[in-house]
Design an enzyme around this catalytic site. Structure first.
Site, PDB file in Angstrom:
ATOM      1  CE1 TYR A 146       2.443  -1.346   5.213  1.00  0.00           C
ATOM      2  CE2 TYR A 146       2.076  -2.908   6.874  1.00  0.00           C
ATOM      3  CZ  TYR A 146       1.831  -2.596   5.599  1.00  0.00           C
ATOM      4  OH  TYR A 146       0.890  -3.271   4.771  1.00  0.00           O
ATOM      5  CE  LYS A 153      -1.666  -5.237   4.552  1.00  0.00           C
ATOM      6  NZ  LYS A 153      -2.809  -5.653   3.451  1.00  0.00           N
TER       7      LYS A 153
HETATM    8  C1  N5H Z   1       6.777   0.877   5.140  1.00  0.00           C
HETATM    9  C2  N5H Z   1       6.196   1.006   4.024  1.00  0.00           C
HETATM   10  C3  N5H Z   1       5.998   2.441   3.677  1.00  0.00           C
HETATM   11  C4  N5H Z   1       5.232   3.210   4.481  1.00  0.00           C
HETATM   12  C5  N5H Z   1       3.560   2.868   4.602  1.00  0.00           C
HETATM   13  C6  N5H Z   1       2.846   2.523   3.530  1.00  0.00           C
HETATM   14  C7  N5H Z   1       1.365   1.937   3.746  1.00  0.00           C
HETATM   15  C8  N5H Z   1       0.960   1.585   2.850  1.00  0.00           C
HETATM   16  C9  N5H Z   1      -0.494   0.886   2.969  1.00  0.00           C
HETATM   17  C10 N5H Z   1      -1.890   1.679   2.954  1.00  0.00           C
HETATM   18  C11 N5H Z   1      -2.978   0.874   2.799  1.00  0.00           C
HETATM   19  C12 N5H Z   1      -1.704   2.942   1.639  1.00  0.00           C
HETATM   20  C13 N5H Z   1      -2.884   3.851   2.054  1.00  0.00           C
HETATM   21  O1  N5H Z   1      -3.879   3.475   2.549  1.00  0.00           O
HETATM   22  C14 N5H Z   1      -2.852   5.103   1.342  1.00  0.00           C
HETATM   23  C15 N5H Z   1      -3.930   6.285   1.621  1.00  0.00           C
HETATM   24  O2  N5H Z   1      -3.475   6.877   2.791  1.00  0.00           O
HETATM   25  C16 N5H Z   1      -3.991   7.257   0.487  1.00  0.00           C
HETATM   26  N1  N5H Z   1      -4.086   6.746  -0.773  1.00  0.00           N
HETATM   27  C17 N5H Z   1      -5.459   6.110  -1.292  1.00  0.00           C
HETATM   28  O3  N5H Z   1      -6.294   6.441  -0.672  1.00  0.00           O
HETATM   29  C18 N5H Z   1      -5.459   5.910  -2.785  1.00  0.00           C
HETATM   30  C19 N5H Z   1      -6.122   6.890  -3.558  1.00  0.00           C
HETATM   31  C20 N5H Z   1      -6.144   4.316  -2.753  1.00  0.00           C
HETATM   32  C21 N5H Z   1      -6.087   3.848  -4.036  1.00  0.00           C
HETATM   33  O4  N5H Z   1      -5.346   3.540  -1.919  1.00  0.00           O
HETATM   34  C22 N5H Z   1      -5.780   2.749  -1.204  1.00  0.00           C
HETATM   35  N2  N5H Z   1      -4.847   1.873  -0.382  1.00  0.00           N
HETATM   36  O5  N5H Z   1      -7.217   2.477  -1.326  1.00  0.00           O
HETATM   37  C23 N5H Z   1       5.314  -0.286   3.361  1.00  0.00           C
HETATM   38  C24 N5H Z   1       5.945  -0.385   1.807  1.00  0.00           C
HETATM   39  C25 N5H Z   1       7.464  -0.534   1.906  1.00  0.00           C
HETATM   40  C26 N5H Z   1       4.995  -1.636   1.358  1.00  0.00           C
HETATM   41  C27 N5H Z   1       3.602  -1.329   1.096  1.00  0.00           C
HETATM   42  C28 N5H Z   1       3.296  -0.324   0.255  1.00  0.00           C
HETATM   43  C29 N5H Z   1       2.834  -2.081   1.714  1.00  0.00           C
HETATM   44  C30 N5H Z   1       1.316  -2.111   1.487  1.00  0.00           C
HETATM   45  O6  N5H Z   1       0.462  -2.586   2.380  1.00  0.00           O
HETATM   46  O7  N5H Z   1       0.786  -1.595   0.421  1.00  0.00           O
END
Ligand code: N5H
Length: 245
Positions: A146, A153
């Site tokens: 994370y 966060k």
């Molecule tokens: C320990 C975990 C799993 C590993 C970490 C996951 C983190 C997720 C959060 C971020 C915000 C996700 C993110 O930025 C994805 C991007 O790199 C690529 N994706 C995108 O850009 C898509 C297209 C768009 C729609 O996504 C966004 N965010 O705009 C954490 C999990 C167990 C829990 C979790 C998933 C937490 C969380 O914060 O969402």
């Protein structure tokens, strides 16, 4: 803010608010998403929702959102902030490897956006209101991978407390929901996500994972008058997982 598709937490909350009779305003990051969201909106009871483009990295866009709502004569009673972003390469391996730009991006999109949007909407909330953001346990504990999002966060949760103090005098409450893991686009491509869900199912007091509806119920509570004396709080909606050692 933050409906990407029908699995988004923001969408679960929107559906619940629609059931309660709320008029909704959705923000989308780019015009490419307009078609997607408009398809989702056909499923709502109320058909008077507004969809507005808002790239939270641009101050002009945030000012534009407030100006647009003002022009429409909209009074805002609630805000749901369900957006976050980090570079995929920063969400694996060691936190210590986080680069300056990756650190900035995660904090700007995931934390500063709440501060900036809250400030912009404050004049549109003359009756007081309720602001709700989404966080995750990785702010309090080390959850491998994370990484920079955990640090962002933590800053988001601290921002909730400072915003609660500033906006309390205007009758505006600010709270966060710390949701357990849910399969959303944010979780897409996270290797080992199924393993994380399995651990929750085995170890959480309620022995299950959580659903969009679980989060939406608490969001409706926080957005409603039932929670009128609750502000600056982080409520865990995680089947109790956070109490386990
Ligand atoms: C320990 C975990 C799993 C590993 C970490 C996951 C983190 C997720 C959060 C971020 C915000 C996700 C993110 O930025 C994805 C991007 O790199 C690529 N994706 C995108 O850009 C898509 C297209 C768009 C729609 O996504 C966004 N965010 O705009 C954490 C999990 C167990 C829990 C979790 C998933 C937490 C969380 O914060 O969402």
């Amino acid at each position: 803010m933050g409906v990407a598709n029908e699995r988004s937490i923001a969408w679960g909350i929107a559906r619940a608010l629609d059931r309660e009779g709320a008029r909704l305003v959705f923000t989308i990051r780019s015009p490419r998403r307009r078609k997607n969201i408009e398809a989702l909106l056909t499923g709502l009871t109320r058909q008077d929702a507004l969809v507005i483009e808002l790239d939270v990295e641009r101050d002009e866009a945030i000012d534009g959102l407030a100006a647009f709502l003002q022009k429409e004569g909209v009074t805002v009673h609630g805000l749901v902030h369900s957006v976050a972003l980090a570079r995929p390469e920063e969400l694996a391996g060691e936190f210590i490897a986080t680069g300056r730009e990756g650190f900035r991006l995660a904090h700007e999109v995931s934390v500063y956006s709440l501060v900036a949007v809250s400030r912009a909407l404050r004049p549109l909330m003359p009756d007081g209101g309720s602001i709700v953001t989404l966080t995750y346990l990785g702010s309090e504990r080390v959850v491998p991978n994370y990484n920079v999002m955990g640090v962002a966060k933590a800053a988001l949760e601290a921002s909730v407390r400072y915003l609660a103090y500033d906006l309390g005098k205007d009758g505006i409450r600010v709270n966060a929901i710390s949701a357990g893991p849910i399969r959303t686009v944010s979780a897409r491509g996270v290797s080992g996500f199924s393993a994380i869900l399995k651990v929750i199912e085995e170890r959480a007091p309620l022995r299950r994972n959580i659903t969009l509806e679980d989060v939406a119920g608490v969001a409706v509570f926080l957005l409603s008058d039932l929670s009128r004396a609750v502000t600056g709080e982080v409520i865990h909606v995680d089947a109790g997982y956070h109490v386990m050692g």
